[in-house]
Design an enzyme around this catalytic site. Sequence first.
Site, short mmCIF file in Angstrom:
data_model
loop_
_atom_site.label_atom_id
_atom_site.label_comp_id
_atom_site.label_asym_id
_atom_site.label_seq_id
_atom_site.Cartn_x
_atom_site.Cartn_y
_atom_site.Cartn_z
CE LYS A 1 -6.04 -46.99 -12.57
NZ LYS A 1 -5.62 -47.39 -11.68
CE1 TYR B 1 14.83 -32.32 -36.55
CE2 TYR B 1 12.18 -34.03 -35.42
CZ TYR B 1 13.00 -32.48 -36.32
OH TYR B 1 12.09 -30.86 -36.40
#
Length: 378
Positions: A48, A266
């Site tokens: 899946k 950041y």
Amino acid sequence: MVTSTPPSLPASGLSASGSLTIDLGALARNWRAAHEASGTARASAVIKADGYGLGAVEVARTLAKAGCRDFFVALPSEGIAVRSVAPDAAIYVLNGPMAGHVDAMADAGLIPVLNGPEQLALWAQAGDRHGRPLAASMMLDTGMNRLGFDEAALDALAPDALQGIDLRLVLSHLACADDPSADMNIVQRARFNRMRSRLPDVEASLCNSAGIFLGPDYHYELTRPGVCLYGGSPFIAEPAPFHHVVTVGAEVVQLRRVPAGETIGYGATFTAASDMRTATIAAGYADGIFRAAGNRGFAAINGVRVPYVGRVSMDLVVLDVTALPDGAVRPGDQAEVLGPTISVDDLAQASGTIGYEVLTSLGSRYERRYIAADFSQF
């Protein structure tokens, strides 16, 4: 080697700055190992989420050649895609039949996992339209409380409820198989035995990847390995006893010298304690390197682990390469994000998640390469 490029990349043929290589031979060896560990049971393959992010069609094609005859997907569309390369396989759809898809599922010979009375009725009606009982399986809820027939729902079934169904398999799903000492495993197995005794005598399946290693009492006729096929560990805080399948490389874009006291990235979450050398690579959280791995994760250059410094950006990660000899890395070199040095579970641990999420989050910007399996070596 088969190479495919995601359609989102420019049509001009410009390659991505990163590469994702899938070793189909390692994948096949992992399935064989899971099959052998399953004892007298046969191993299926859970493919899946597009083969855990690696390409369900290529995965299914390889595993079918390796001997796999049973596949599990989540959605009808996944099953239909797999059918094109596994024409004779049993393909089970875990989420069951969905309104609007039942006839397409029947036409493709897919076997839904019936998760409740409504889905059972929907599939029986499809059988009526097709003039025959259609193959199906049933999920028994033994403690996950997610999908499936619980004991009350099973008891409430009318005596003839299954007459319009060609029942092939009953299954359940273990909640705590990654912890062999968990009492929940014993509880679920006892519930599974009790519940399936009320149904027709058909094949049974309980084990996921970790469940296979709980022993033969959990194997029944069919096991369902998933993450272990792709090189991830199914156990809590234990390395995977399988071959690594996925190698991800990202190009070094720039080298820098960062003086002591300067910050990186950041939020200025990293401050250089001394003069250091860094390499910035062209991959980030848009490519499946989770932001949470900032200041915690590692890549590898020439087999040497080098730490992430600062936050992971959307397209970039900064690495501390001070420990490497000057000149050992240059712009254009490839850093290993995943591979023989940095495992799927290494990145998962640094990100506060699990290997499943790492695999299924690999972005579409990598140039994908498949190394074909050499079955003469098996």
